[in-house]
Each structure stands twice: as C-alpha cells, then as structure tokens.
Write an enzyme that holds these catalytic residues in place. Structure first.
Site, mmCIF file in Angstrom:
data_model
loop_
_atom_site.group_PDB
_atom_site.id
_atom_site.type_symbol
_atom_site.label_atom_id
_atom_site.label_comp_id
_atom_site.label_asym_id
_atom_site.label_seq_id
_atom_site.Cartn_x
_atom_site.Cartn_y
_atom_site.Cartn_z
ATOM 1 C CE1 TYR A 1 -0.641 -3.908 -7.667
ATOM 2 C CE2 TYR A 1 1.222 -2.826 -8.773
ATOM 3 C CZ TYR A 1 0.060 -2.851 -8.421
ATOM 4 O OH TYR A 1 -1.003 -2.451 -9.213
ATOM 5 C CB SER B 1 -12.668 2.205 -2.924
ATOM 6 O OG SER B 1 -11.679 1.337 -2.735
ATOM 7 N N GLY B 2 -12.279 3.569 -5.677
ATOM 8 C CA GLY B 2 -11.110 3.716 -6.581
ATOM 9 C C GLY B 2 -11.855 3.389 -7.976
ATOM 10 C CG ASP C 1 -10.508 -11.622 1.577
ATOM 11 O OD1 ASP C 1 -10.242 -11.400 0.335
ATOM 12 O OD2 ASP C 1 -9.632 -11.330 2.592
ATOM 13 C CB VAL C 2 -11.645 -11.152 -4.029
ATOM 14 C CG1 VAL C 2 -12.478 -10.142 -4.382
ATOM 15 C CG2 VAL C 2 -10.172 -10.662 -3.667
ATOM 16 C CB ILE D 1 -5.093 5.827 -11.485
ATOM 17 C CG1 ILE D 1 -4.850 5.316 -12.855
ATOM 18 C CG2 ILE D 1 -6.342 5.885 -11.406
ATOM 19 C CD1 ILE D 1 -4.843 5.942 -14.158
ATOM 20 C CD GLU D 2 -5.978 12.538 -6.681
ATOM 21 O OE1 GLU D 2 -6.115 12.987 -5.382
ATOM 22 O OE2 GLU D 2 -5.602 13.118 -7.751
#
Length: 244
Positions: free
Chosen positions: A148, A12-13, A56-57, A181-182
């Site tokens: 973050y 995604s994204g 999962d990373v 960024i959308e």
C-alpha cells in the site's frame, strides 16, 4: 459548461461522498465500482445527473466500456477522480505474497495509469482536471504495509510528473493525501471494542477521525476555477498527523 465528472470507487467511502458533493453542485457524475446497490440509489435520487458502470478497475476492458458509456450518456469527461483503492492490512514485506502485491498495485496504481491515459486526449482538449487519491502513506511510512505504501508513493510521483508534463497544455493535476478518514475501508480499526480507532484518534493532533465528506469538499475546491493555479500539489487532509 457543466462539469462531467468520472469517479472510480464511487459506491462507498470517499468516492461516494465525492459523487454526492458534485451532484449537489449540479455536475454530471459517472461512477465506476463493483458494488451496484449504492450506485442504483444515487441514480434514483439524481436520474438525470448520475450514471454508472459495474466492474473491476483492474480490467482495461471494463475501463474502456465505462468510458464509452459515459460518453453516450453525458459526453466527454472534464474532471477525473481516481479514487478507487484497497488496503493491505499493514503487511510487511516478509508477509506479502506476490499475488497480494499485484492486487494492490493493479487496483491502486495500474488502474489509475490506464484510465488517465484513456481519458487524456479529451481532458487535454477541454483543459480538464485530474485529482488522484494519494494518502499520507504516500508521504511517510507507517500508513500502510509495504504494498500500500509503495502504491501511494507511486501515485504521488505519477501526479507530479503528469502535472509537469501537461501544465503548459492547461491540464490541472493534483492529489489528495487523506489521513485517518472513517470509511468502510477502515472498519477493521473500529472492530471489537474499537481500541485501534481510539488510538488513531488520540495520535491525531485534532483528536478525531476525518469524514469522507470533508475530503469530498476539498475535492470540489480542487476542481473549481478558484483552484486553477494549483498544479502538482499533494494536499494532506490528516488532522495534523504529518506535523509529527
């Protein structure tokens, strides 16, 4: 020699847009994500160019198995896109639990360390390319919460040191620092009447959100031979946000 591109967060994204851009450029792409359906759709569209692993990373075993799978299907990796990441809902230190801190660091930063180290020998052997996903939150405060922002600042440092250490060996290392960024990761800003999304657009000098495709096109350039002289750069793509 065709590019073999390994992308984390490919479902995604920005990661999905990167996958589509490289596939359209005739590269072989291996994606890793926890979401299966979008990756299945890509494989149906590009059955000979795209393969994937689900996991999962944050799990080192998942990373090792994914790399082995990529080798079996496409061979050695020469472009690594460390794109996977999660937000922290802009929580300040007082509202951030130890568990949340570890989740953000393990996803955004530690996974990047493990995977890059795992692929380093083959990237060096092929004078390959590493492109990390930083953020404007890696350059200034306010783009996320304490966890973050810290993780993205760390990615900036990781990128610069990795670039310096291996420049003489031909490894090219850069990072992209997106602004607004959308993507699905930012859908909370569009919730309700979308007031937050409108505010972000108004605060951005170009008066709009960016698209994942725009970030993907920048990634294509950074992985091209035309960008071979770029080393250790953190490239903002933020509609002018950092100008303020």
């Amino acid at each position: 020699m065709k590019q073999v591109v390994f992308i984390t967060g490919a479902a995604s994204g920005i990661g999905a847009a990167q996958a589509r851009a490289f596939l359209a450029a005739d590269a072989y792409v291996f994606g890793l994500d926890q979401q299966k359906e979008p990756l299945l759709e890509l494989r149906e569209t590009y059955p000979n160019q795209f393969a994937f692993a689900i996991g999962d990373v944050r799990d080192e075993n998942v990373l090792q198995l994914a790399v082995h799978h990529c080798h079996d299907v496409f061979g050695k990796v020469n472009v690594l896109l460390n794109t996977a990441g999660v937000l922290d809902d802009y929580r300040p230190l007082g509202d951030t639990t130890a568990e949340e801190w570890r989740r953000i660091m393990d996803t955004n930063l530690n996974s990047l360390f493990y995977l890059t180290k795992l692929l380093l020998p083959e990237l060096l052997a092929q004078k390959g390319t590493v492109i990390n996903m930083a953020s404007i939150a890696g350059l200034v405060a306010g783009g996320g919460g304490i966890a973050y922002t810290t993780s993205k600042h760390a990615i900036v440092g990781f990128t610069k040191q990795l670039a310096l250490d291996y420049a003489k060996d031909g490894l090219r290392v850069n990072a992209i620092a997106p602004g607004a960024i959308e993507t699905p990761m930012n859908q909370a800003d569009f919730a309700g009447d979308g007031a937050m999304a409108r505010w972000v657009a108004e605060e951005t000098p170009v008066k709009r959100w960016g698209t994942a495709t725009e970030v993907a096109e920048l990634t294509l350039f950074l992985a091209s031979e035309q960008a071979r002289y770029m080393q250790g750069n953190i490239i903002p793509i933020d509609g002018g946000w950092l100008l303020k």
